[in-house]
Design an enzyme around this catalytic site. Structure first.
Site, PDB file in Angstrom:
ATOM      1  N   ARG A   1     -15.546  -4.962  49.284  1.00  0.00           N
ATOM      2  CA  ARG A   1     -15.307  -5.785  50.257  1.00  0.00           C
ATOM      3  C   ARG A   1     -14.417  -5.200  51.418  1.00  0.00           C
ATOM      4  NH1 ARG A   1     -12.812  -9.911  49.636  1.00  0.00           N
ATOM      5  NH2 ARG A   1     -12.412  -9.601  47.398  1.00  0.00           N
TER       6      ARG A   1
ATOM      7  N   TYR B   1     -22.276  -2.246  49.992  1.00  0.00           N
ATOM      8  CA  TYR B   1     -21.717  -2.441  48.805  1.00  0.00           C
ATOM      9  C   TYR B   1     -21.930  -4.187  48.867  1.00  0.00           C
ATOM     10  CZ  TYR B   1     -18.206  -4.779  45.828  1.00  0.00           C
ATOM     11  OH  TYR B   1     -17.679  -5.368  45.189  1.00  0.00           O
TER      12      TYR B   1
ATOM     13  N   LYS C   1     -20.857 -14.114  48.615  1.00  0.00           N
ATOM     14  CA  LYS C   1     -19.571 -14.348  49.314  1.00  0.00           C
ATOM     15  C   LYS C   1     -19.857 -15.088  50.690  1.00  0.00           C
ATOM     16  CE  LYS C   1     -17.365 -13.466  45.729  1.00  0.00           C
ATOM     17  NZ  LYS C   1     -16.511 -13.181  45.076  1.00  0.00           N
TER      18      LYS C   1
ATOM     19  N   HIS D   1     -14.160 -20.449  44.946  1.00  0.00           N
ATOM     20  CA  HIS D   1     -14.091 -19.254  44.043  1.00  0.00           C
ATOM     21  C   HIS D   1     -13.924 -19.516  42.729  1.00  0.00           C
ATOM     22  CE1 HIS D   1     -12.903 -14.503  44.220  1.00  0.00           C
ATOM     23  NE2 HIS D   1     -14.085 -14.759  43.781  1.00  0.00           N
TER      24      HIS D   1
ATOM     25  N   SER E   1     -10.252 -12.281  43.362  1.00  0.00           N
ATOM     26  CA  SER E   1     -11.096 -11.404  42.787  1.00  0.00           C
ATOM     27  C   SER E   1     -10.447 -10.317  41.702  1.00  0.00           C
ATOM     28  CB  SER E   1     -11.470 -10.236  44.069  1.00  0.00           C
ATOM     29  OG  SER E   1     -12.288 -10.932  45.112  1.00  0.00           O
TER      30      SER E   1
ATOM     31  N   CYS F   1      -9.312 -10.858  38.681  1.00  0.00           N
ATOM     32  CA  CYS F   1      -8.333 -11.291  37.985  1.00  0.00           C
ATOM     33  C   CYS F   1      -8.581 -12.133  36.882  1.00  0.00           C
ATOM     34  CB  CYS F   1      -7.207 -12.158  39.009  1.00  0.00           C
ATOM     35  SG  CYS F   1      -6.389 -11.158  40.447  1.00  0.00           S
TER      36      CYS F   1
ATOM     37  N   ASN G   1     -14.131 -12.893  32.579  1.00  0.00           N
ATOM     38  CA  ASN G   1     -13.846 -12.583  31.243  1.00  0.00           C
ATOM     39  C   ASN G   1     -13.432 -14.015  30.622  1.00  0.00           C
ATOM     40  OD1 ASN G   1     -13.153  -9.803  30.120  1.00  0.00           O
ATOM     41  ND2 ASN G   1     -12.914  -9.797  32.321  1.00  0.00           N
TER      42      ASN G   1
ATOM     43  N   ASP H   1     -18.340 -17.164  38.992  1.00  0.00           N
ATOM     44  CA  ASP H   1     -17.641 -16.413  40.009  1.00  0.00           C
ATOM     45  C   ASP H   1     -17.682 -17.656  41.217  1.00  0.00           C
ATOM     46  OD1 ASP H   1     -16.399 -14.293  41.951  1.00  0.00           O
ATOM     47  OD2 ASP H   1     -18.158 -14.290  42.862  1.00  0.00           O
TER      48      ASP H   1
ATOM     49  N   ALA I   1     -16.042  -0.640  40.137  1.00  0.00           N
ATOM     50  CA  ALA I   1     -17.602  -0.287  39.817  1.00  0.00           C
ATOM     51  C   ALA I   1     -18.404  -1.891  39.103  1.00  0.00           C
ATOM     52  CB  ALA I   1     -17.818   0.565  38.561  1.00  0.00           C
ATOM     53  N   ARG I   2     -19.171  -1.820  39.342  1.00  0.00           N
ATOM     54  CA  ARG I   2     -19.929  -3.375  38.862  1.00  0.00           C
ATOM     55  C   ARG I   2     -21.130  -3.071  38.272  1.00  0.00           C
ATOM     56  NH1 ARG I   2     -16.950  -8.110  40.906  1.00  0.00           N
ATOM     57  NH2 ARG I   2     -15.058  -7.419  41.944  1.00  0.00           N
TER      58      ARG I   2
ATOM     59  N   GLY J   1      -9.688 -13.194  24.629  1.00  0.00           N
ATOM     60  CA  GLY J   1     -10.137 -14.203  23.762  1.00  0.00           C
ATOM     61  C   GLY J   1      -8.815 -15.006  23.379  1.00  0.00           C
TER      62      GLY J   1
HETATM   63  P1  GTP Z   1     -14.432 -10.867  40.878  1.00  0.00           P
HETATM   64  O1  GTP Z   1     -15.859 -10.687  40.096  1.00  0.00           O
HETATM   65  O2  GTP Z   1     -13.926  -9.833  41.473  1.00  0.00           O
HETATM   66  O3  GTP Z   1     -14.459 -12.206  41.517  1.00  0.00           O
HETATM   67  O4  GTP Z   1     -13.721 -10.913  39.555  1.00  0.00           O
HETATM   68  P2  GTP Z   1     -13.167 -11.683  38.155  1.00  0.00           P
HETATM   69  O5  GTP Z   1     -12.015 -12.650  38.435  1.00  0.00           O
HETATM   70  O6  GTP Z   1     -14.466 -12.292  37.646  1.00  0.00           O
HETATM   71  O7  GTP Z   1     -12.523 -10.671  37.353  1.00  0.00           O
HETATM   72  P3  GTP Z   1     -12.793 -10.083  35.686  1.00  0.00           P
HETATM   73  O8  GTP Z   1     -13.028 -11.144  34.712  1.00  0.00           O
HETATM   74  O9  GTP Z   1     -14.123  -9.278  36.110  1.00  0.00           O
HETATM   75  O10 GTP Z   1     -11.457  -9.351  35.498  1.00  0.00           O
HETATM   76  C1  GTP Z   1     -10.967  -8.157  36.240  1.00  0.00           C
HETATM   77  C2  GTP Z   1     -10.376  -7.158  35.473  1.00  0.00           C
HETATM   78  O11 GTP Z   1      -9.201  -7.991  34.890  1.00  0.00           O
HETATM   79  C3  GTP Z   1     -11.041  -6.633  34.393  1.00  0.00           C
HETATM   80  O12 GTP Z   1     -10.747  -5.117  34.340  1.00  0.00           O
HETATM   81  C4  GTP Z   1     -10.397  -7.235  32.982  1.00  0.00           C
HETATM   82  O13 GTP Z   1     -10.681  -6.429  31.979  1.00  0.00           O
HETATM   83  C5  GTP Z   1      -9.275  -7.688  33.309  1.00  0.00           C
HETATM   84  N1  GTP Z   1      -8.732  -8.994  32.841  1.00  0.00           N
HETATM   85  C6  GTP Z   1      -9.494 -10.046  32.606  1.00  0.00           C
HETATM   86  N2  GTP Z   1      -8.949 -10.864  31.744  1.00  0.00           N
HETATM   87  C7  GTP Z   1      -7.715 -10.644  31.337  1.00  0.00           C
HETATM   88  C8  GTP Z   1      -6.781 -10.957  30.513  1.00  0.00           C
HETATM   89  O14 GTP Z   1      -6.796 -12.014  29.945  1.00  0.00           O
HETATM   90  N3  GTP Z   1      -5.710 -10.175  30.178  1.00  0.00           N
HETATM   91  C9  GTP Z   1      -5.588  -8.601  30.966  1.00  0.00           C
HETATM   92  N4  GTP Z   1      -4.601  -8.112  30.665  1.00  0.00           N
HETATM   93  N5  GTP Z   1      -6.428  -8.395  31.740  1.00  0.00           N
HETATM   94  C10 GTP Z   1      -7.660  -9.167  32.059  1.00  0.00           C
HETATM   95  C1  SPV Z   2     -15.267 -10.410  44.473  1.00  0.00           C
HETATM   96  O1  SPV Z   2     -14.774  -9.134  45.196  1.00  0.00           O
HETATM   97  O2  SPV Z   2     -14.489 -11.687  44.413  1.00  0.00           O
HETATM   98  C2  SPV Z   2     -16.432 -10.449  43.915  1.00  0.00           C
HETATM   99  C3  SPV Z   2     -17.094  -9.266  44.097  1.00  0.00           C
HETATM  100  O3  SPV Z   2     -16.748 -11.214  43.056  1.00  0.00           O
HETATM  101  S1  SPV Z   2     -18.134  -9.294  45.652  1.00  0.00           S
HETATM  102  O4  SPV Z   2     -19.206  -9.963  45.658  1.00  0.00           O
HETATM  103  O5  SPV Z   2     -18.376  -7.948  46.045  1.00  0.00           O
HETATM  104  O6  SPV Z   2     -17.224  -9.756  46.805  1.00  0.00           O
HETATM  105 MN    MN Z   3     -15.459 -13.073  43.356  1.00  0.00          MN
END
Ligand code: GTP
Ligand code: SPV
Ligand code: MN
Length: 585
Positions: A70, A198, A207, A227, A249, A251, A255, A278, A368-369, A494
């Site tokens: 973004r 993108y 978004k 969000h 994002s 963070c 997961n 999300d 990468a997504r 986990g």
């Molecule tokens: P957006 O799609 O951008 O909104 O992101 P998101 O908040 O869904 O983040 P996502 O769960 O994809 O995690 C982003 C990164 O943080 C990944 O590389 C994960 O492996 C890492 N991550 C997620 N949960 C944890 C955690 O509990 N501990 C650690 N150390 N890393 C984590």
């Molecule tokens: C974010 O950046 O918070 C995402 C990916 O979830 S995007 O849809 O590209 O904004």
């Molecule tokens: Mn997001």
């Protein structure tokens, strides 16, 4: 089917006059149509077909090297009044934005096809749901929208002859980063996006609509667009408690939403159900609780870091019918990214260049997504498409903070929780163009996504607290505390179940806590660490609240809040003063 909706027909005609495509294709959402589009995208090289035995229905796409995230500095909220966009958004006057972008869209689809994508955000037939139409010259966008939304004739049926739909116009144009604009006109229900390919810039349902336009709509109509992930925790008796969590994002939302409980909890009968990863749309239910739906139908998730160890549910979800963007292509025509496991001996990197593990470069782009249907997730909740949504017991804020924020704490009440969300900070990630790892304030994880003045957004949160008879409890978490060498102190993934358990216990009137100036922190031993290799000292450090560190933190919060001037709600100032007082500052 071509709709008979006059407002749609007139608008599409006007946009076609501007962008001048060779032809217009009205999409119906059928399987046949999908296969036709994939074939075309393979011919043009927009998609690469992956190993269909190992990854059936999966394709790889590479964006332009300068178009991988973004672009917050090129994203605008175009309200008539500058103050309505507020100090945290880029603003452009609507007339100026329309006329600037009209020049960029003029003839931008010459020699191309314009696709008309009708789609619904929210479960079909839900009172939460809203219709959008996106016009685009990108097959990649069409195929992604097909996964991320309820796309096709179903949207025309829901729309009927109403003119209440979000009008999205997207063109790749020349992909010139200097002329890239993502403009939102919340007063016109309109989004114009040009010169990008993108995800977050071009999948306009996500978004742009479901957060920026929807947050603006929600405030007018009495609901909220956030969000946030949504998940359910099922206890051994079969009771399910739902929580919504806002992390910036990349963070950890995806997961946490797909968490697999560690054996210790699984054996007792705990389960985690994924509702969304999300975005959450929230409304007050007839029972006085806050109810949430996931407006999306798929996951657009961060690939790097995703593995069978960290997120097995995501790995299972992306085994078929998935579009991979900017990952590494392996010699057996499958995909790989950093953090997935052993790298292949060689491959083609995200830029399309030959790569080896010792090349010193990343194989996959850090942002990468994967785009995958939510229905394929093994932990998808049986309630995920319930038109009524699910009732939320807890709201969790969180972010990446190497220092300062403890593993978890609970706010004293709703208003204090709003203050915690409003002053949240996190280290920046690769999800947006710019520096990575810089701490910035990101209120409610909505800094890049709030469609109006952030001070008014705080006021709206405070007002919602008064309107919800039985509001969720508000918590804050931080999985990212590090030691002096920069190693994470908490195992995460986990094991975050242990924190979720305490949160749900607190919502049910259980779970031991001690009162600190920032809120309730788990009492010693209240976070169950059975079966986890973690020392008492580390747990103590994870839960510590250091006065000197917080004195600095509060100063920085104060500095951040200044920009809102008179528009900042009194209650936010009162909360800040109360926090200082509790610390004796
Ligand atoms: P957006 O799609 O951008 O909104 O992101 P998101 O908040 O869904 O983040 P996502 O769960 O994809 O995690 C982003 C990164 O943080 C990944 O590389 C994960 O492996 C890492 N991550 C997620 N949960 C944890 C955690 O509990 N501990 C650690 N150390 N890393 C984590
Ligand atoms: C974010 O950046 O918070 C995402 C990916 O979830 S995007 O849809 O590209 O904004
Ligand atoms: Mn997001």
């Amino acid at each position: 089917m071509i709709t008979t909706n006059k407002a749609v027909l007139d608008w599409v005609e006007e946009m076609a006059r501007l962008t001048k495509p060779d032809n217009i294709v009205w999409l119906d959402g059928s399987e046949e149509e999908k296969q036709k589009l994939i074939k075309q995208a393979l011919e043009t090289g927009e998609l690469h077909e992956l190993n269909q035995e190992k990854l059936p229905g999966c394709y790889l796409h590479r964006t332009a090297v300068s178009d991988v995230a973004r672009v917050e500095h090129r994203t605008f909220i175009c309200t008539r009044n500058k103050d309505d966009a507020g100090p945290t958004n880029n603003w452009m006057a609507p007339d100026e934005a329309y006329s600037k972008l009209r020049k960029l869209f003029d003839g931008s689809m010459k020699g191309r096809t314009m696709y008309v994508i009708p789609y619904i955000m929210g479960p079909v037939g839900s009172p939460f749901s809203k219709v959008g139409v996106e016009l685009t010259d990108s097959i990649y966008v069409v195929l992604n929208m097909r996964i991320m939304t309820r796309m096709g004739d179903v949207a025309w049926q829901q729309l009927g002859d109403s003119d209440e739909f979000v009008k999205g116009l997207h063109s790749k144009a020349t992909l010139d980063p200097e002329e890239r604009y993502i403009c939102h006109f919340p007063e016109d229900n309109t989004i114009w996006s040009v010169n990008s390919g993108y995800g977050g810039n071009v999948l306009l349902g996500k978004k742009c609509f479901a957060l920026r336009i929807a947050s603006y709509m929600g405030r007018k109509q009495g609901w909220m667009a956030e969000h946030m992930l949504i998940l359910g925790v099922e206890d051994p008796k079969g009771n399910v408690s739902y929580v919504a969590a806002a992390f910036p994002s990349a963070c950890g939302k995806t997961n946490l939403a797909m968490l697999v409980p560690p054996e210790y909890y699984a054996k007792q009968g705990y389960k985690v159900w994924t509702v969304g990863d999300d975005i959450a749309w929230l409304r007050i239910g007839e029972d006085g609780r806050l109810w949430a739906v996931n407006p999306e139908a798929g996951f657009f998730g961060v690939a790097p870091g995703t593995s069978y160890k960290t997120n097995p549910n995501a790995m299972e979800t992306i085994k078929a019918n998935t579009i991979f963007t900017n990952v590494l292509l392996t010699p057996d025509n499958t995909v790989w990214w950093e953090g997935m496991g052993e790298p292949p001996a060689s491959g083609i990197n995200w830029k399309g260049e030959p790569w080896t593990p010792d090349s010193g470069e990343k194989g996959a782009h850090p942002n990468a997504r994967f785009t995958a249907p939510a229905s394929q997730c093994p932990s998808i909740s049986p309630e995920w498409e319930n038109p009524k949504g699910v009732p939320i017991s807890a709201i969790i804020f969180g972010g990446r903070r190497a220092k300062v924020a403890p593993l978890v704490y609970q706010s004293f009440d709703w208003n204090h929780g709003v203050y915690v969300g409003a002053t949240m900070a996190s280290e920046t990630t690769a999800a947006a163009a710019g520096k990575v790892g810089v701490v910035r304030r990101d209120p409610m994880a909505m800094l890049p996504f709030c469609g109006y003045n952030m001070a008014d957004y705080f006021a709206y949160w405070l007002e919602m607290g008064k309107r919800i008879p039985n509001p969720p409890k508000i918590f804050n978490v931080n999985w990212f505390r590090t030691d002096d060498e920069g190693n994470f102190l908490w195992p995460g993934f986990g094991e975050n179940m242990r924190v979720l358990k305490w949160i749900i216990d607190r919502c049910n009137g259980n779970g031991e806590a001690v009162e600190t100036p920032i809120g309730y922190v788990p009492a010693k031993g209240a976070i169950d660490t059975t079966g986890l290799d973690i020392s008492d000292e580390v747990m103590e450090e994870l839960l510590s609240v250091d006065k000197d560190v917080w004195a600095e933190e509060i100063k920085d919060q104060e500095e951040f809040l200044k920009q809102f001037g008179d528009r900042l709600p009194e209650e936010i100032i009162a909360q800040k003063e109360a926090l200082k007082k509790r610390f004796g500052l």
